[in-house]
Scaffold this active site. Structure first.
Site, PDB file in Angstrom:
ATOM      1  N   GLN A 268       0.838  -1.192   0.000  1.00  0.00           N
ATOM      2  CA  GLN A 268       0.000   0.000   0.000  1.00  0.00           C
ATOM      3  C   GLN A 268       0.877   1.248   0.000  1.00  0.00           C
ATOM      4  O   GLN A 268       2.050   1.198   0.348  1.00  0.00           O
ATOM      5  CB  GLN A 268      -0.936  -0.013   1.206  1.00  0.00           C
ATOM      6  N   LYS A 284       1.696   7.459   6.570  1.00  0.00           N
ATOM      7  CA  LYS A 284       0.633   6.557   6.131  1.00  0.00           C
ATOM      8  C   LYS A 284      -0.669   7.348   6.140  1.00  0.00           C
ATOM      9  O   LYS A 284      -1.117   7.815   7.194  1.00  0.00           O
ATOM     10  CB  LYS A 284       0.525   5.345   7.061  1.00  0.00           C
ATOM     11  N   GLU A 305      -4.172  -0.900   5.717  1.00  0.00           N
ATOM     12  CA  GLU A 305      -3.317  -0.439   6.806  1.00  0.00           C
ATOM     13  C   GLU A 305      -3.917   0.852   7.347  1.00  0.00           C
ATOM     14  O   GLU A 305      -4.189   1.782   6.595  1.00  0.00           O
ATOM     15  CB  GLU A 305      -1.886  -0.207   6.307  1.00  0.00           C
ATOM     16  N   ALA A 388       5.638   8.294  11.289  1.00  0.00           N
ATOM     17  CA  ALA A 388       6.488   7.474  12.147  1.00  0.00           C
ATOM     18  C   ALA A 388       7.942   7.880  11.948  1.00  0.00           C
ATOM     19  O   ALA A 388       8.438   7.879  10.814  1.00  0.00           O
ATOM     20  CB  ALA A 388       6.305   5.993  11.829  1.00  0.00           C
ATOM     21  N   ALA A 389       8.613   8.220  13.022  1.00  0.00           N
ATOM     22  CA  ALA A 389      10.007   8.648  12.936  1.00  0.00           C
ATOM     23  C   ALA A 389      10.883   7.521  12.408  1.00  0.00           C
ATOM     24  O   ALA A 389      10.708   6.355  12.785  1.00  0.00           O
ATOM     25  CB  ALA A 389      10.504   9.112  14.311  1.00  0.00           C
ATOM     26  N   PHE A 390      11.823   7.880  11.543  1.00  0.00           N
ATOM     27  CA  PHE A 390      12.751   6.890  11.005  1.00  0.00           C
ATOM     28  C   PHE A 390      13.748   6.444  12.073  1.00  0.00           C
ATOM     29  O   PHE A 390      14.138   7.219  12.951  1.00  0.00           O
ATOM     30  CB  PHE A 390      13.538   7.481   9.843  1.00  0.00           C
ATOM     31  N   LEU A 391      14.150   5.207  11.954  1.00  0.00           N
ATOM     32  CA  LEU A 391      15.281   4.700  12.729  1.00  0.00           C
ATOM     33  C   LEU A 391      16.572   5.162  12.061  1.00  0.00           C
ATOM     34  O   LEU A 391      16.552   5.651  10.928  1.00  0.00           O
ATOM     35  CB  LEU A 391      15.218   3.178  12.799  1.00  0.00           C
ATOM     36  N   ASP A 457      -0.559  -9.590  11.281  1.00  0.00           N
ATOM     37  CA  ASP A 457       0.378  -9.401  10.166  1.00  0.00           C
ATOM     38  C   ASP A 457       1.821  -9.261  10.640  1.00  0.00           C
ATOM     39  O   ASP A 457       2.560  -8.409  10.145  1.00  0.00           O
ATOM     40  CB  ASP A 457      -0.049  -8.158   9.366  1.00  0.00           C
ATOM     41  N   GLU A 462      12.776  -7.172  13.422  1.00  0.00           N
ATOM     42  CA  GLU A 462      14.145  -6.718  13.222  1.00  0.00           C
ATOM     43  C   GLU A 462      14.849  -6.474  14.550  1.00  0.00           C
ATOM     44  O   GLU A 462      14.201  -6.207  15.575  1.00  0.00           O
ATOM     45  CB  GLU A 462      14.170  -5.416  12.391  1.00  0.00           C
TER      46      GLU A 462
END
Length: 583
Positions: A268, A284, A305, A388-391, A457, A462
């Site tokens: 998506q 999203k 989602e 959502a904050a990036f890693l 899902d 990780e």
């Protein structure tokens, strides 16, 4: 011979037609600018406030402070990237197991490229008032109260009382250099004025001293997303009382968006948004209203989602004291000014259109639900979504992707092995890294987390490579949670039922959250009330959390009845266990 000549002529004509088509596509931005209305309206036929009508057109170069409008207009062609830049911009990881993969700053387009050897400046992140075009997305959400002050504090706060409980005061082991993700030289101080002088493309606006560091140490000058990154360690994604997390949540909802690109891979549409302080987040968009449930005939792998599920998952993870979900915040985004006018992705820009209802819509490119029939439409150009904050970038902090042992079959007829073998857990526990109790207990935490949300899902997870197998699981990609409030999917709890193992700290916190004075639904409601798109969850979803929590506790009690308390509950709070963890 005549046929050969005719064939060559046909080839030449096809080549000329292809060249002409390519030139026309490249001239699209110029044609739009030349056909724009005198008021500067960027091609939107819908009614907009006066402030929005003055928004810059597509691909118009963002002028530097003090640059006259004529110069900015003359630089319009420079705002359109060449083919090489587009290829770099679209060079994002297509690994389906993660929707939060960060990307090197070197891969950003030139307009967002940082100064070599320097960190970006920090936006003050002051919350702006909600856009007047914002409309409630619930049918009857009720009146909105004032947004409470950030952070779980304040008199009468149930969250504050929870986080002061002894179970939420357990300290992690002392950190060594091997236990932190980054070893930072705290003496290095970033000077944003010098960075802006060396890099004229740095998107700086406002007074010259707006981004000047005001803290006592060099670390105080770092942007909040960088403070979040350098706080990651072997035991947690962020500490319980890290002020940078609340500040980062405010940044996600308020920072100026400077560029947008589609994330490759996935089923998506997702967008990668870059902010003025060079932070990045995964956007999203909203696809369903809060009260819509997943239809009973939908397979788990074909469900939508939900953006609000990502927001709620972060808050639930923090209340459970796992702290394994990166910060996520809701935001109302102007599709014209904050997506279409700043994107350099031609594929994304070409999918924008105006609906018969005079709303701005787009659909992008993805495996499913990316067509005019599944277009995302604003009201008229305002759309709600989660950020959502990036890693940290994979080049700086590699992550290892693991297949979930209890992964579903993702097939309409076939069943996974764990669904037909009641002794499946015994086989798993003989396979590294599950032959040590630490990883199995992490899987049990993740199982409980997913069951409370109703998320089926969880195909991969990780970990950070630097920490090896002795570290936590990162809870990424929670968009398929909170889809059904009237149904509890008991198959999600199969790992817990088969393995009958749980941490004592997790078990005690679950028991605490089942009490009336620390009711999980009330804690979630208070925590979510701080988000800019509150109410985040439909009330029946909050009530379902309490019901599912009782089911989890009953499963643990059944395990204890079969195997005894020592055989089920691992005492991770004892001094001996903590000393072993330090070793």
């Amino acid at each position: 011979m005549i046929l050969v000549r005719r064939f060559r002529v046909l080839i030449l004509m096809a080549f000329l037609v292809a060249c002409a088509l390519h030139i026309v596509l490249d001239l699209l931005p110029k044609l739009e600018r030349s056909g724009a209305q005198p008021s500067g309206e960027p091609g939107c036929s819908c009614a907009q406030p006066a402030a929005e009508a003055a928004a810059p057109g597509w691909a118009q170069a963002r002028g530097r402070p003090g640059e006259p409008p004529a110069a900015a207009s003359a630089a319009g062609d420079a705002g359109w990237p060449n083919k090489h830049t587009l290829r770099i911009l679209q060079d994002f990881s297509s690994d389906p197991s993660s929707n939060l993969t960060s990307h090197s700053l070197e891969k950003l387009p030139p307009a967002a490229e940082p100064v070599e050897g320097a960190l970006p400046g920090q936006d003050p992140g002051v919350l702006r008032p909600l856009d007047p075009g914002h409309r409630p997305l619930l049918r009857d959400p009720g009146p909105r109260g004032p947004v409470p002050p950030p952070g779980p504090s304040g008199d009468g706060s149930l969250l504050a009382r929870l986080f002061q409980h002894p179970l939420y005061q357990v300290a992690i082991p002392p950190l060594t250099e091997d236990d932190v993700l980054f070893n930072v030289n705290s003496d290095i101080r970033f000077n944003p004025k010098a960075a802006a002088a060396e890099n004229p493309d740095w998107p700086h606006e406002g007074p010259e001293d707006e981004f000047l560091p005001t803290g006592d140490t060099a670390v105080d000058s770092y942007p909040n997303w960088l403070k979040f990154h350098i706080g990651i360690n072997r035991y947690e994604l962020y500490s319980r009382h890290n002020p940078a997390v609340e500040a980062l949540l405010r940044d996600l909802g308020a920072q100026k968006i400077t560029s947008v690109a589609m994330k490759s891979g996935g089923t998506q549409l997702k967008l990668i948004m870059t902010f003025q302080n060079y932070g990045q987040a995964l956007f999203k968009p909203m696809k369903q209203t809060r009260e819509q449930e997943t239809p009973p005939d939908f397979f788990y792998f074909s469900d939508y989602e939900r953006h609000n599920a990502e927001i709620a998952a972060f808050h639930l993870d923090r209340i459970l004291d796992f702290r394994r979900v990166p910060p996520v915040a809701g935001r109302m985004v102007n599709m014209t000014r904050e997506i279409r006018d700043v994107t350099r992705d031609k594929r994304l820009w070409r999918t924008f259109f105006t609906s018969p209802a005079n709303n701005i819509c787009f659909y992008g490119e993805c495996s499913y639900y990316c067509s005019t029939e599944h277009a995302l439409c604003g009201r008229p150009d305002q759309i709600e979504g989660s950020l959502a904050a990036f890693l940290p970038d994979l080049a700086l902090a590699k992550r290892k992707t693991w297949r979930n042992p209890w992964r579903r079959s993702y097939h309409k007829r076939k069943k996974a092995e764990w669904e037909v073998d009641p002794d499946y857990c015994e086989e798993v526990k003989q396979t590294p890294p599950y032959d040590s109790s630490h990883r199995i207990l992490d899987i049990m935490d993740m199982t409980i987390f997913d069951f409370l949300m109703g998320n089926m899902d969880r195909h991969h997870y990780e970990t950070f490579e630097k920490f090896g197998n002795k570290t936590f699981i990162i809870h990424l990609d929670n968009g398929r949670g909170f889809g059904k409030y009237s149904h509890d999917e008991l198959s999600i709890l199969v790992p817990l039922q088969q393995c009958c193992r749980i941490r004592r700290s997790t078990y005690l916190r679950l028991q605490l959250l089942a009490k009336e004075e620390y009711k999980l639904s009330l804690l979630m409601a208070e925590s979510l009330r701080r988000d800019r798109v509150a109410p985040v969850l439909y009330r029946p979803h909050l009530e379902a959390l309490d019901r599912r929590l009782r089911i989890v506790l009953q499963v643990v009690r059944d395990c204890v009845g079969k195997n005894g308390l020592p055989g089920v509950v691992e005492d991770d709070l004892s001094p001996e266990h903590r000393a072993s963890a330090r070793r």
